[in-house]
Design an enzyme around this catalytic site. Structure first.
Site, PDB file in Angstrom:
ATOM      1  N   THR A  51       0.846  -1.190   0.000  1.00  0.00           N
ATOM      2  CA  THR A  51       0.000   0.000   0.000  1.00  0.00           C
ATOM      3  C   THR A  51       0.884   1.243   0.000  1.00  0.00           C
ATOM      4  OG1 THR A  51      -0.107   0.363   2.397  1.00  0.00           O
ATOM      5  CG2 THR A  51      -1.576  -1.328   1.478  1.00  0.00           C
ATOM      6  N   CYS A  52       0.257   2.409   0.119  1.00  0.00           N
ATOM      7  CA  CYS A  52       1.053   3.636   0.130  1.00  0.00           C
ATOM      8  C   CYS A  52       1.898   3.748   1.391  1.00  0.00           C
ATOM      9  CB  CYS A  52       0.152   4.862  -0.015  1.00  0.00           C
ATOM     10  SG  CYS A  52      -1.060   5.058   1.311  1.00  0.00           S
ATOM     11  N   ASN A  53       1.533   3.023   2.438  1.00  0.00           N
ATOM     12  CA  ASN A  53       2.245   3.139   3.705  1.00  0.00           C
ATOM     13  C   ASN A  53       3.156   1.964   4.029  1.00  0.00           C
ATOM     14  OD1 ASN A  53       1.099   5.604   4.368  1.00  0.00           O
ATOM     15  ND2 ASN A  53      -0.693   4.647   5.296  1.00  0.00           N
ATOM     16  N   ARG A  54       3.059   0.866   3.288  1.00  0.00           N
ATOM     17  CA  ARG A  54       3.825  -0.330   3.654  1.00  0.00           C
ATOM     18  C   ARG A  54       3.931  -1.298   2.484  1.00  0.00           C
ATOM     19  NH1 ARG A  54       2.082  -1.930   8.316  1.00  0.00           N
ATOM     20  NH2 ARG A  54       0.776  -0.084   8.600  1.00  0.00           N
ATOM     21  N   GLN A 118      -7.684  -3.237   1.308  1.00  0.00           N
ATOM     22  CA  GLN A 118      -6.420  -3.587   0.659  1.00  0.00           C
ATOM     23  C   GLN A 118      -5.939  -4.972   1.101  1.00  0.00           C
ATOM     24  OE1 GLN A 118      -4.612  -0.049   2.237  1.00  0.00           O
ATOM     25  NE2 GLN A 118      -4.638   1.020   0.280  1.00  0.00           N
ATOM     26  N   GLY A 187      -6.980   9.013 -11.578  1.00  0.00           N
ATOM     27  CA  GLY A 187      -7.089   7.714 -10.937  1.00  0.00           C
ATOM     28  C   GLY A 187      -8.384   7.615 -10.146  1.00  0.00           C
ATOM     29  N   GLY A 189      -9.512   4.611  -8.630  1.00  0.00           N
ATOM     30  CA  GLY A 189      -9.569   3.402  -7.813  1.00  0.00           C
ATOM     31  C   GLY A 189     -10.180   3.760  -6.462  1.00  0.00           C
ATOM     32  N   ILE A 191      -8.953   4.808  -3.522  1.00  0.00           N
ATOM     33  CA  ILE A 191      -8.545   6.065  -2.893  1.00  0.00           C
ATOM     34  C   ILE A 191      -9.040   7.260  -3.706  1.00  0.00           C
ATOM     35  CG2 ILE A 191      -6.552   7.492  -2.291  1.00  0.00           C
ATOM     36  CD1 ILE A 191      -5.100   4.969  -1.443  1.00  0.00           C
TER      37      ILE A 191
END
Length: 396
Positions: A51-54, A118, A187, A189, A191
């Protein structure tokens, strides 16, 4: 396989910035390749959460290095650089980490619930490829039950704080006349979709154009929210025209470059993508305001303080579900012994040995044995006790 062979290896926002995390992001084609290689190496249970964080890889393996190697073979960075930044957890600690991630306790914005979708998507992708077996399937089911219980019974995810909402908060704080600004969302999706809805619901503007590589998705959302949409081929012109650009694409390279913005009108660009889909160097341009997920995570308000107060409740719910998984796992370990005892009793029955002879009696002995093992397993004594119960007919 013993659950002590369950590992998680990953990197997240705590030790890396968005640019560094982007080097380890896994796209769908890379995910497919990773799972295929895992199968060839005999790793039957594995999935990746990117993901954007991990970026994290979970799996049953002989050692964590097997999983790290699988992941790094699909990225642009080296195994050495990953190991410098990563955390590795094993067995119970790895399971507890997964529970915390699904609950939003480990999110960059505490309680961010977008991680659940996610996680489900990552697990489904792996399961469809035959890479989720008995252990991970059961663990994931209980993890998701725990996450749902936390969302239902606590206010950990209460209020309106998430990465997509933080983008709205940023605009609210920095743009006075938002309805007069031309907004472009690249985009659509999950988010991008959430951000669009928040723009309409919280900022009251519909002066928004949607662009997605698959145009039908942008068109569908535009109709739902009564917005405009354009084809992907129009992107450069739309970027040039916009005052505010929100980027939630999934490209491996920036879709907006510094050169594109060199002579543009003043703009605010919000990059919600990992890896960065707006060239970070654009921040050096005086007329450009560029923020990314790391910048947005610093937004704090009263909602986050309320969420912090809910953490102990969430951890208590996790502990209950961890115990449920532990009980299931312990019983799972006992299955071979229980099967062996049942076969022994059936053999005794077939040979006409003294004792109860009904099939029902055998099942009563097995049920009683399973109950004892659930409370306090003692394989040797339980085996002998079951045979004794059968012979003497002590099970009612």
């Amino acid at each position: 396989m013993d659950f002590n062979h369950f590992f998680i290896a990953g990197i997240n926002y705590k030790k890396t910035d968005a640019s560094s995390r982007g080097q380890f992001a896994i796209q769908p084609d890379q995910y497919t390749s990773l799972l295929q290689k895992a199968a060839l190496q005999g790793i039957q249970e594995v999935f990746v959460l990117s993901t954007c964080n991990r970026t994290e890889i979970y799996g049953m393996a002989q050692h964590a290095g097997e999983l790290v190697q699988l992941l790094c073979n699909e990225t642009t960075a080296t195994m050495e650089s990953f190991e410098e930044l990563c955390y590795i957890k094993q067995g119970k600690a790895a399971a507890e980490h997964l529970f915390a991630v699904a609950a939003g306790l480990d999110s960059q914005i505490l309680g961010d619930y977008e991680i659940v979708g996610q996680l489900k998507q990552a697990a489904k992708f792996s399961k469809d490829q035959g890479c989720i077996g008995t252990y991970l399937d059961r663990l994931l089911n209980i993890v998701l039950q725990s996450s749902k219980a936390i969302r239902t019974n606590t206010a950990l995810s209460g209020g309106t704080v998430s990465v997509s909402f933080a983008a709205i908060q940023f605009l609210k704080d920095h743009v006075a006349d938002i309805s007069e600004k031309e907004i472009l969302v690249l985009g659509t999706g999950k988010i991008g979709r959430n951000t669009c809805k928040n723009l309409v619901d919280y900022l009251g503007t519909t002066n928004i154009t949607l662009i997605n590589r698959t145009e039908a998705r942008a068109e569908e959302l535009a109709k739902e929210l009564k917005l405009r949409h354009a084809s992907y081929s129009y992107m450069d012109a739309a970027v040039a025209k916009a005052d505010i650009v929100i980027v939630a694409t999934n490209a491996e390279q920036p879709v907006i470059t510094t050169a594109q913005l060199q002579h543009s009108n003043p703009k605010i660009l919000i990059d919600l993508s990992i890896p960065n889909n707006v060239a970070p160097s654009a921040k050096s341009l005086a007329h450009i305001t560029l923020v990314n997920v790391d910048d947005l995570s610093k937004i704090n308000d009263a909602t986050l303080q309320k969420r912090l107060a809910e953490v102990p409740k969430a951890k208590a719910i996790i502990a209950e579900h961890m115990e449920e998984f532990r009980e299931w796992y312990n019983m799972r370990k006992n299955v071979p012994l229980i099967k062996a005892v049942k076969q022994k009793l059936m053999d005794m029955q077939q040979n006409g040995e003294p004792g109860l002879v009904e099939d029902e009696a055998i099942q009563k002995v097995i049920n009683n044995m399973a109950l004892k093992m659930r409370k306090q397993p003692n394989p040797g004594c339980d085996y002998i006790g079951a045979i004794t119960d059968y012979i003497t007919g002590r099970v009612n």
